[in-house]
Design a protein around this motif. Structure first.
Motif, PDB file in Angstrom:
ATOM      1  N   SER A  81       0.833  -1.216   0.000  1.00 44.73           N
ATOM      2  CA  SER A  81       0.000   0.000   0.000  1.00 44.73           C
ATOM      3  C   SER A  81       0.855   1.249   0.000  1.00 44.73           C
ATOM      4  O   SER A  81       0.564   2.218  -0.712  1.00 44.73           O
ATOM      5  CB  SER A  81      -0.913   0.029   1.230  1.00 44.73           C
ATOM      6  OG  SER A  81      -1.957  -0.869   1.054  1.00 44.73           O
ATOM      7  N   ALA A  82       1.916   1.240   0.824  1.00 39.39           N
ATOM      8  CA  ALA A  82       2.798   2.417   0.869  1.00 39.39           C
ATOM      9  C   ALA A  82       3.482   2.590  -0.476  1.00 39.39           C
ATOM     10  O   ALA A  82       3.585   3.698  -1.011  1.00 39.39           O
ATOM     11  CB  ALA A  82       3.818   2.256   1.987  1.00 39.39           C
ATOM     12  N   GLN A  83       3.905   1.474  -1.051  1.00 37.77           N
ATOM     13  CA  GLN A  83       4.622   1.556  -2.329  1.00 37.77           C
ATOM     14  C   GLN A  83       3.714   2.099  -3.438  1.00 37.77           C
ATOM     15  O   GLN A  83       4.166   2.888  -4.282  1.00 37.77           O
ATOM     16  CB  GLN A  83       5.183   0.184  -2.706  1.00 37.77           C
ATOM     17  CG  GLN A  83       6.041   0.266  -3.942  1.00 37.77           C
ATOM     18  CD  GLN A  83       6.911  -0.956  -4.158  1.00 37.77           C
ATOM     19  OE1 GLN A  83       6.804  -1.950  -3.430  1.00 37.77           O
ATOM     20  NE2 GLN A  83       7.769  -0.882  -5.156  1.00 37.77           N
ATOM     21  N   ALA A  84       2.447   1.686  -3.437  1.00 33.50           N
ATOM     22  CA  ALA A  84       1.523   2.172  -4.463  1.00 33.50           C
ATOM     23  C   ALA A  84       1.447   3.699  -4.412  1.00 33.50           C
ATOM     24  O   ALA A  84       1.457   4.379  -5.438  1.00 33.50           O
ATOM     25  CB  ALA A  84       0.139   1.563  -4.254  1.00 33.50           C
ATOM     26  N   LEU A  85       1.410   4.224  -3.200  1.00 36.12           N
ATOM     27  CA  LEU A  85       1.308   5.674  -3.031  1.00 36.12           C
ATOM     28  C   LEU A  85       2.602   6.373  -3.476  1.00 36.12           C
ATOM     29  O   LEU A  85       2.592   7.300  -4.286  1.00 36.12           O
ATOM     30  CB  LEU A  85       1.010   5.958  -1.564  1.00 36.12           C
ATOM     31  CG  LEU A  85       0.498   7.349  -1.154  1.00 36.12           C
ATOM     32  CD1 LEU A  85      -0.110   7.280   0.240  1.00 36.12           C
ATOM     33  CD2 LEU A  85       1.555   8.389  -1.157  1.00 36.12           C
ATOM     34  N   PHE A  86       3.724   5.896  -2.942  1.00 36.10           N
ATOM     35  CA  PHE A  86       4.975   6.626  -3.176  1.00 36.10           C
ATOM     36  C   PHE A  86       5.565   6.354  -4.561  1.00 36.10           C
ATOM     37  O   PHE A  86       6.260   7.209  -5.111  1.00 36.10           O
ATOM     38  CB  PHE A  86       5.970   6.363  -2.038  1.00 36.10           C
ATOM     39  CG  PHE A  86       5.479   6.952  -0.750  1.00 36.10           C
ATOM     40  CD1 PHE A  86       5.447   8.328  -0.591  1.00 36.10           C
ATOM     41  CD2 PHE A  86       5.008   6.145   0.275  1.00 36.10           C
ATOM     42  CE1 PHE A  86       4.958   8.894   0.580  1.00 36.10           C
ATOM     43  CE2 PHE A  86       4.518   6.705   1.441  1.00 36.10           C
ATOM     44  CZ  PHE A  86       4.492   8.079   1.603  1.00 36.10           C
ATOM     45  N   ASP A  87       5.261   5.204  -5.163  1.00 36.14           N
ATOM     46  CA  ASP A  87       5.657   4.991  -6.566  1.00 36.14           C
ATOM     47  C   ASP A  87       5.002   6.061  -7.435  1.00 36.14           C
ATOM     48  O   ASP A  87       5.618   6.610  -8.354  1.00 36.14           O
ATOM     49  CB  ASP A  87       5.198   3.610  -7.064  1.00 36.14           C
ATOM     50  CG  ASP A  87       6.182   2.494  -6.680  1.00 36.14           C
ATOM     51  OD1 ASP A  87       7.204   2.801  -6.045  1.00 36.14           O
ATOM     52  OD2 ASP A  87       5.915   1.313  -7.021  1.00 36.14           O
TER      53      ASP A  87
END
Ligand code: FAE
Length: 528
Positions: free
Chosen positions: A433-439
């Motif tokens: 979830s964090a990666q989806a946002l920061f990507d």
């Protein structure tokens, strides 16, 4: 300030000045009508309301009372220059960042272990940060005080009447805790929040919403810090090892009021070790230590009503030990279950040279990226400071994500501790979830992740948490008001009631839930 709070603050100050480990009235008998384990949020609420109702109450806190200055004239040390006051019997600081530019400059050897203010309890795959001292987590936390989205709260705690919470108990908790919000004009112009504005700009470039997050740190004080008319705290790198000024920690709010009722006594540097039944109440084993950890005395204290407010890990451990060593063998099987770290993930992005985040950074976060309504990867990412005193070109975040995984605790007979079972894979949903946002932000802005901050060149750290929740779930290990199932006069009143996830930083909810529960118990169970 009310007369009661003034009386409480005076008693707390006087006790610290004379080195006492007992604050409030002394009682000769080894009996107290009500005993509360811990002095964090749930415990502090309970103490105030019991004290107001005229019920003599003793709080037992394993940490110190923090208001005696050290040799440098300060009560707490800063994150930039930590000393033995920083950590609870650790030989080295364990800050969330391992390195900076891959250099071992973040953590520091501490010498002889000491009863410091921040603890990190390490389990395989998960380190849990907690505060130690009068005020529990309020001493070390970032003061962020959001209220969860009502829809998510209703999903997490369906047994709780959300109307009563949102109309009555959340507003009460916010008022009692001293929650305030930054002046938007100050936010827009101060160099201390340039880091927040840069992250906000990047979030907006990627199409995300941001939100201003309320806090219990006084923003009036912060503005004065910047003008240098008061001593600096948030602008002097102070936070996870305590703030010397500005923060309305529980010892300045609920606990001062509780002591001010004249019915509440706090015993510090004393750990509750065991719980057994005695008559219609309980007999609690105590271990008093000095600041070097030497056991000075073992004793027992009897009570009629026993409230557990030792936090998610502390309360769960006490009950598991009681069940598994046979002192309370009929405790429910559900104890130990439903643990989560609120989906905490830390990450950082490397900004372009033309996007500096500023050398002066307030340690008190005030903005968050609110992607909570994303149907696949919900996340609420607080924009965190990196207050090292020089330009870093880094944007740091602590993201709160939805992670359906739950860990559980078991009692370990050989160590006499609770072991947390949490596999590394269980953190994967949080990282996704964090990666989806920061990507998406990195793509929109043309930036990358920082890989110099967490060991092994990892861009994400989901192997520690600031927000431990669960272990004695409301409606499972307890009834819907925190009464432990099958055990009259035994109650849980802290973050262990909440099943692993809240969607926002948890202390306002822990406070409001404790207010709701104790109001009911005072009406039905408790007699002065
Ligand atoms: P807690 O505050 O942990 O208090 C438990 C107390 O019980 C502690 O003082 C313990 O020393 C004591 N204790 C434990 N075992 C025993 C025993 N056997 N005998 C005697 N005493 C015992 O419980 N939350 C937010 O909402 N906003 C934030 O910005 C935020 N930032 C955080 C930053 C950091 C570094 C950390 C560590 C936490 C942060 N949190 C934040 C989490 C928040 O502080 C935490 O959810 C609450 O403190 C939990 O409240 P409890 O009442 O459950």
């Amino acid at each position: 300030m009310t007369r009661r709070r003034f009386a409480g603050l005076t008693a707390l100050t006087a006790a610290a000045a004379t080195g006492l480990t007992r604050i409030g009235p002394a009682h000769a008998t080894p009996y107290t009508p009500a005993l509360i384990v811990g002095t964090g949020y749930g415990a502090a609420v309970t103490a105030l309301r019991l004290g107001e109702a005229g019920i003599r109450t003793t709080m037992i806190e394993m940490g110190q009372q923090w208001n005696t200055p050290g040799p440098d004239g300060k009560v707490f040390c800063s994150t930039l220059d930590p000393d033995r006051r920083s950590m609870w019997f650790h030989r080295r600081t364990e800050a969330p960042l391992d390195t900076f530019l891959w250099l071992d400059v973040v953590n520091r050897d501490l010498g002889t272990p000491y009863a410091g203010v921040l603890d990190r309890i390490d389990y395989p795959n998960m380190g849990v940060y907690v505060g130690r001292g009068v005020g529990g987590g309020s001493l070390v936390n970032g003061g962020m005080a959001p209220t969860p989205q009502r829809a998510y709260f209703e999903k997490v705690l369906p047994q709780v009447d959300a109307d009563a919470m949102y109309r009555r108990y959340f507003p009460l908790a916010r008022r009692m805790l001293g929650v305030n919000t930054i002046d938007p004009r100050y936010l827009e112009k101060t160099p201390a929040y340039q880091y927040a504005r840069v992250s906000r700009k990047h979030a907006h470039q990627a199409g995300f919403r941001t939100a201003v997050v309320p806090n219990v740190y006084s923003f009036d004080y912060l503005e004065k810090e910047e003008r240098r008319t008061v001593p600096r705290s948030a602008l002097a790198g102070e936070v996870i090892y305590g703030n010397n000024h500005g923060k309305q920690s529980l010892d300045k709010t609920y606990l001062a009021d509780a002591v001010g009722t004249g019915n509440v006594t706090i015993r510090t540097l004393t750990r509750v070790t065991t719980i057994r039944r005695q008559g219609n109440g309980y007999l609690v084993g105590l271990e008093q230590i000095d600041t070097a950890g030497k056991v000075l005395k073992r004793s027992e204290l009897a009570c009629r009503y026993l409230f557990l407010g030792a936090g998610s890990v502390g309360t769960t451990e006490l009950l598991l030990r009681a069940r598994e060593t046979g002192t309370l063998p009929d405790l429910p099987a559900a104890i130990g279950n439903g643990w989560g770290g609120n989906g905490n993930v830390m990450t950082a992005r490397a900004n372009h040279l033309w996007d500096p985040t500023g050398p002066l950074q307030s340690t008190i976060p005030t903005l968050a990226i609110d992607n909570w309504n994303d149907p696949v990867h919900p996340a609420f990412a607080e924009i965190a400071p990196l207050p090292v005193g020089l330009e870093t070109w880094a944007s740091l975040y602590l993201a709160i994500t939805v992670n359906p995984e739950r860990g559980h605790f078991t009692y370990n007979h050989s160590t006499d501790r609770a072991d947390l079972h949490w596999s590394a894979d269980q953190s994967t949903p949080s990282v996704r979830s964090a990666q989806a946002l920061f990507d998406r932000i990195n793509k929109a802005v043309g930036t990358t992740y920082r890989r110099d901050l967490f060991s092994g060149n990892r861009p994400f750290a989901a192997d520690f948490c600031y927000h431990p929740l669960g272990g004695c779930l409301l409606g499972k290990a307890t009834d819907t008001y925190g009464r432990v199932v099958g055990h009259s006069n035994l109650y849980v009143t802290d973050g262990s009631l909440i099943p692993g996830s809240l969607g926002v930083n948890p202390f306002v909810t822990i406070t409001a839930l404790a207010e709701r529960n104790v109001a009911r118990l005072l009406a039905t169970d408790l007699k002065p």
